[in-house]
Design an enzyme around this catalytic site. Sequence first.
Site, PDB file in Angstrom:
ATOM      1  CG  HIS A  41       6.034   3.067   1.766  1.00 28.08           C
ATOM      2  ND1 HIS A  41       4.172   3.003   1.734  1.00 28.08           N
ATOM      3  CD2 HIS A  41       6.370   2.097   2.751  1.00 28.08           C
ATOM      4  CE1 HIS A  41       4.023   1.949   2.440  1.00 28.08           C
ATOM      5  NE2 HIS A  41       5.183   2.022   3.715  1.00 28.08           N
ATOM      6  CB  SER A  98       0.191   6.508   8.207  1.00 24.48           C
ATOM      7  OG  SER A  98      -0.224   5.122   8.513  1.00 24.48           O
ATOM      8  N   GLY A 111      12.118   3.642   8.159  1.00 24.62           N
ATOM      9  CA  GLY A 111      11.910   5.622   8.646  1.00 24.62           C
ATOM     10  C   GLY A 111      11.674   6.060   9.684  1.00 24.62           C
ATOM     11  CE  LYS A 123       2.983   7.356  10.848  1.00 23.36           C
ATOM     12  NZ  LYS A 123       2.939   5.830  10.326  1.00 23.36           N
ATOM     13  CB  ALA A 131      -1.271  -0.426   1.053  1.00 24.81           C
ATOM     14  CG  LEU A 132       4.473   0.572  -1.573  1.00 25.18           C
ATOM     15  CD1 LEU A 132       5.613   0.319  -3.227  1.00 25.18           C
ATOM     16  CD2 LEU A 132       5.130  -0.086  -0.912  1.00 25.18           C
ATOM     17  CG  HIS A 133       3.045   5.882   2.251  1.00 29.52           C
ATOM     18  ND1 HIS A 133       3.807   6.328   2.410  1.00 29.52           N
ATOM     19  CD2 HIS A 133       2.118   5.149   2.737  1.00 29.52           C
ATOM     20  CE1 HIS A 133       4.234   5.844   3.672  1.00 29.52           C
ATOM     21  NE2 HIS A 133       3.032   5.106   4.283  1.00 29.52           N
TER      22      HIS A 133
HETATM   23  P1  AMP Z   1       4.989  -0.464   6.293  1.00 26.93           P
HETATM   24  O1  AMP Z   1       5.083  -0.811   4.956  1.00 26.93           O
HETATM   25  O2  AMP Z   1       4.512   0.245   7.304  1.00 26.93           O
HETATM   26  O3  AMP Z   1       5.690  -1.609   7.786  1.00 26.93           O
HETATM   27  O4  AMP Z   1       6.866   0.482   6.312  1.00 26.93           O
HETATM   28  C1  AMP Z   1       7.770   0.736   5.720  1.00 26.93           C
HETATM   29  C2  AMP Z   1       8.667   1.656   6.299  1.00 26.93           C
HETATM   30  O5  AMP Z   1       8.423   2.854   5.339  1.00 26.93           O
HETATM   31  C3  AMP Z   1       8.866   1.321   7.090  1.00 26.93           C
HETATM   32  O6  AMP Z   1      10.589   1.556   7.959  1.00 26.93           O
HETATM   33  C4  AMP Z   1       7.911   2.961   7.779  1.00 26.93           C
HETATM   34  O7  AMP Z   1       9.084   3.365   8.928  1.00 26.93           O
HETATM   35  C5  AMP Z   1       8.264   3.682   6.854  1.00 26.93           C
HETATM   36  N1  AMP Z   1       7.368   4.749   6.537  1.00 26.93           N
HETATM   37  C6  AMP Z   1       6.020   5.147   6.768  1.00 26.93           C
HETATM   38  N2  AMP Z   1       5.655   6.139   6.396  1.00 26.93           N
HETATM   39  C7  AMP Z   1       6.307   6.747   5.953  1.00 26.93           C
HETATM   40  C8  AMP Z   1       6.372   7.943   6.609  1.00 26.93           C
HETATM   41  N3  AMP Z   1       5.709   8.764   6.085  1.00 26.93           N
HETATM   42  N4  AMP Z   1       7.722   8.598   6.551  1.00 26.93           N
HETATM   43  C9  AMP Z   1       8.502   7.609   5.771  1.00 26.93           C
HETATM   44  N5  AMP Z   1       8.938   7.067   6.226  1.00 26.93           N
HETATM   45  C10 AMP Z   1       8.016   6.555   6.458  1.00 26.93           C
END
Ligand code: AMP
Length: 281
Positions: free
Chosen positions: A37, A185, A147, A149, A32-34
């Site tokens: 990521h 997020s 991140g 985050k 669910a990339l944004h």
């Molecule tokens: P996730 O897919 O939520 O497990 O996130 C994967 C990676 O992306 C993790 O290292 C998160 O900390 C990072 N990440 C998620 N949202 C953000 C954001 N808004 N800014 C920077 N890094 C992010």
Amino acid sequence: MDVLQTKESLAKELTQLKGQGRTIGFVPTMGALHRGHLSLVDCSRRQDDVTVVSIFVNPTQFNRRDDFEQYPRNLTSDLKDLEEAGVQVVFIPGEAEMYPEPDHRTFDFGQLDKVMEGHYRPGHFDGVAKIVSKLFDAVQPHRAYFGEKDFQQLVIIRDLTRQMDYDIEIIGCPIVREPNGLAISSRNKRLSAEQRKQAAQLSRVIFQARQYADRYAIDQLKAWVVAELNKNSEMDVEYFEVVDEATLTSVNAWSDAYYKRACVAAWVGQVRLIDNVKFYF
Ligand code: AMP
């Protein structure tokens, strides 16, 4: 871009690339990339010859089944975004590939996983450590990008890397935000327009708290933040903590630590959001 589903095919491809002397950067995600990521991908692309991204919604880090089931999944558009971002290798294993048998390991992170997210989401960081260690074993990158985050996660992964003696450089990347300040997020997609507006208060209030911090005792500041956020009809604060960045222990006086982080978790309707900001003074 190569999209691989098995550890075996991944190892084969990476052995070849490493054999050519190329450095490997790794960005683990749950899809669910944004833009958050993609900022990690960008960091890796600047430093490494090859960027590997994994997409795996890890069941062992969810302490609520409904949260796991409702987690957004969007593989087709994720792959398109990664291709456009210049990623060379994407790893999309199925559950049986990552957990061919139940993983009963538990990890000892001392205080680090007892507070904040660890307190409110029991078992969460054991689940994170399980999957990250499996992915590190599978990819064996030179660098891995996480991140800020998820600040507590970043600290715990640094500790995991030290404990397991991985020869991997862990890089923390800054939080990417919406124009209104809301930390991006995958979960934001589940917010209504009104909830989105209220969610933006999360960053506004913690940034404001930083601005006024040294005029107040920490306890006073904490009480102000919680009261200010809970004024929003849809918001319910779970915690607001100011912690030492290295140990994650609560700071009781501003002089207790120089590198401090203010971390917050709040429910907005049915969606749980987290955010944090540096407090360096
Ligand atoms: P996730 O897919 O939520 O497990 O996130 C994967 C990676 O992306 C993790 O290292 C998160 O900390 C990072 N990440 C998620 N949202 C953000 C954001 N808004 N800014 C920077 N890094 C992010």
